[in-house]
Motif scaffolding. Sequence first.
Motif, PDB file in Angstrom:
ATOM      1  N   GLU A   1      -9.455  -2.763  -2.206  1.00  0.00           N
ATOM      2  CA  GLU A   1      -9.908  -1.492  -1.632  1.00  0.00           C
ATOM      3  C   GLU A   1      -9.068  -1.102  -0.426  1.00  0.00           C
ATOM      4  O   GLU A   1      -8.711   0.063  -0.244  1.00  0.00           O
ATOM      5  N   ARG A   2      -8.733  -2.092   0.382  1.00  0.00           N
ATOM      6  CA  ARG A   2      -7.902  -1.807   1.564  1.00  0.00           C
ATOM      7  C   ARG A   2      -6.489  -1.395   1.171  1.00  0.00           C
ATOM      8  O   ARG A   2      -5.899  -0.499   1.795  1.00  0.00           O
TER       9      ARG A   2
ATOM     10  N   GLY B   1       0.766  -1.231   0.000  1.00  0.00           N
ATOM     11  CA  GLY B   1       0.000   0.000   0.000  1.00  0.00           C
ATOM     12  C   GLY B   1       0.799   1.284   0.000  1.00  0.00           C
ATOM     13  O   GLY B   1       0.236   2.362  -0.193  1.00  0.00           O
TER      14      GLY B   1
ATOM     15  N   VAL C   1      -5.631   0.203  -1.520  1.00  0.00           N
ATOM     16  CA  VAL C   1      -5.735   1.589  -1.983  1.00  0.00           C
ATOM     17  C   VAL C   1      -5.852   2.541  -0.793  1.00  0.00           C
ATOM     18  O   VAL C   1      -5.223   3.610  -0.761  1.00  0.00           O
ATOM     19  N   GLU C   2      -6.653   2.148   0.216  1.00  0.00           N
ATOM     20  CA  GLU C   2      -6.813   2.967   1.415  1.00  0.00           C
ATOM     21  C   GLU C   2      -5.478   3.179   2.119  1.00  0.00           C
ATOM     22  O   GLU C   2      -5.154   4.275   2.578  1.00  0.00           O
ATOM     23  N   LEU C   3      -4.689   2.098   2.213  1.00  0.00           N
ATOM     24  CA  LEU C   3      -3.369   2.210   2.861  1.00  0.00           C
ATOM     25  C   LEU C   3      -2.475   3.194   2.112  1.00  0.00           C
ATOM     26  O   LEU C   3      -1.725   3.950   2.718  1.00  0.00           O
TER      27      LEU C   3
ATOM     28  N   ASP D   1      -1.413  -2.484  -6.343  1.00  0.00           N
ATOM     29  CA  ASP D   1      -2.484  -2.667  -5.362  1.00  0.00           C
ATOM     30  C   ASP D   1      -3.396  -3.823  -5.771  1.00  0.00           C
ATOM     31  O   ASP D   1      -3.905  -4.560  -4.921  1.00  0.00           O
TER      32      ASP D   1
ATOM     33  N   ASN E   1      -3.430   5.746   0.462  1.00  0.00           N
ATOM     34  CA  ASN E   1      -3.929   7.115   0.604  1.00  0.00           C
ATOM     35  C   ASN E   1      -3.848   7.644   2.034  1.00  0.00           C
ATOM     36  O   ASN E   1      -4.182   8.794   2.291  1.00  0.00           O
ATOM     37  N   ALA E   2      -3.454   6.760   2.963  1.00  0.00           N
ATOM     38  CA  ALA E   2      -3.415   7.157   4.378  1.00  0.00           C
ATOM     39  C   ALA E   2      -2.319   8.167   4.652  1.00  0.00           C
ATOM     40  O   ALA E   2      -1.292   8.177   3.997  1.00  0.00           O
TER      41      ALA E   2
END
Length: 262
Positions: free
Chosen positions: A254-255, A92, A257-259, A159, A261-262
Amino acid sequence: MKVAIVGGGVMGEAILGAALDRAVFSAPEVTVIEKLEARRDQLYARYGVQVSSTFEAMSDSSLVIISVKPQEMRSVAGTLREDAVLLSIMAGVTITSLKAEFGHDRIVRAMPNTPAAVKAGMSAWTATEAVSADQREFTRTLLSAIGRELYVDDEKKIDMVTAVSGSGPAYVFLFIEAMVEGAVTVGLPRAAAEELVLQTLYGSALYAQESGRSAADLRAAVTSPAGTTAAGLLELEKGAFRAAVIECVKAAHERAVELGNA
């Protein structure tokens, strides 16, 4: 060449062990940077590499492998040579984030998986334009030492890969658990069940790789009308097995991608 491996966990050791075994680099060239003293002692005893709890070795290494958890990236405080390659296997963590954190342009982002520990891993990777042709070829050699490698030209695909081959071993292990429990339920001893299931999955994957046929064709070839396989597959379809696996991969993506963007 000098190599610094930041993080001596499962993946860091997998890369180290395979690279030494296949002479990609030698033990005197390597420093493993690891915060846990007991782990440093293990790696020194097992491989004869230098070990350290500080980051000085990063500054004179031509290859720096970041093999820590994504949330630990900001604890890595070393600097890099301008011509060094920074190879990250953190899930991520984007190239943009790596550039910002380390102030460096020669970056390879890779996603291996845990079967790398037995040199049967699958790694996808991409690289910035600053990474030279020779450095790219070396990256291929290094990742090939732990299994198969696949270059992708779009970082977004990393990702996607993370959701498939990166997290994929856990999905397979869950399926192994369930098959073993099913075998025990119908009366097989657990040891026999485990041997049967593991060899069946290994053989099936190898057959799928070497046959050149699609998974759908291979499944159909095993499935006789109204036979035992058909009865078992019907229960999987009733349980929405196929849909659940698809949703599993989507959720992992999805997770990832979230990581990033964190």
